[in-house]
Design an enzyme around this catalytic site. Sequence first.
Site, short mmCIF file in Angstrom:
data_model
loop_
_atom_site.label_atom_id
_atom_site.label_comp_id
_atom_site.label_asym_id
_atom_site.label_seq_id
_atom_site.Cartn_x
_atom_site.Cartn_y
_atom_site.Cartn_z
N ASP A 1 0.85 -1.20 0.00
CA ASP A 1 0.00 0.00 0.00
C ASP A 1 0.88 1.25 0.00
OD1 ASP A 1 -2.38 1.43 0.01
OD2 ASP A 1 -2.57 1.41 2.19
N ASP B 1 3.81 1.51 8.17
CA ASP B 1 2.51 0.85 8.12
C ASP B 1 2.48 -0.29 7.09
OD1 ASP B 1 -0.05 0.05 8.51
OD2 ASP B 1 -1.00 1.88 7.77
#
Length: 327
Positions: free
Chosen positions: A202, A219
Amino acid sequence: MDKRSHPFDALAPDRVVAAVESLGFWLPGEPFALNSYENRVYHLADDDRRRWVAKFYRPDRWSRAQILEEHAFLAELEAEGVPGAPAWADARGETLHHHEGFDFALFPHVVGRAPELESPEHLYHLGELIGRVHAVGRQGLFQERETLTPLRILEESRDSVLASNWLSERQSESYQRVIEALRPLVAEQSWPQSGLLRAHGDCHIGNMLGRDDSFALVDFDDCLNAPAIQDLWMLLTGESDPELHMQLSEVLEGYEQHCDFNRGELKWIETLRTLRMVRHSAWVVRRWTDPAFPQAFSHVASLGYWDDHIRSLEQQRVVLDAPRWLA
């Protein structure tokens, strides 16, 4: 708006503090909620003025084995000197902790701002960063995490949207038609198992923080087995061919300081863009019982949104019929 309770409703600030302090920290101040929808993420500081990010994982999304595999990958990256935020481990070496119904982890706070994708210098250094991540990611595949599978994503997203009853009868028919038209085009562009690596999954600019020539990737919640282009294509935002070629050139120049890149993967960019569009709408539908979603994505519940979404997918169908070649 759905008024049913959600597990995250119970995650009040005092519970966040209690969870972190159960690990032996003392927090003199209140946690600050960061912009996150899939999980709940908080910025906090301990009594030694060390700054942390506490991530409380969405219940029933990932298994403990899948989360621990994410943490193990972060530890590998740290061992290789790749800038990032490895999960904090307690004296027993545990990185995943549990408190009153929630799994959570602590990560060092990464200071910086999002990169500028118009900057050739930033693009070069982002390419270099992702190349360093992929040099480690190529050393094996995830065993517990998912593999990016185009047809599965397309079909599961379609099923979620149609089950929502948010579309009018006309829209439902149009949506089904465009998804069916996309199926063979997406299948045609599917990647071989031999081309997969452990990827961040992502890589939008909100997950890249730093300044000047130093950035870190944060993340890894969506890390998975995927082709290398999955972590590169969102850096290519130019609206004209010269802009796209400049961005691609800078990104790959940095990337190939650490990894070779198969330019044949460029043909998968529009497939990945299509999957992201389809999956995003389905994701909002699936998460609607979480109170954060109606507040942030109220427009998705409108008929106008679905008209626009269907039109966008029709445009992607045309693009996939004659994919743009950037090389």
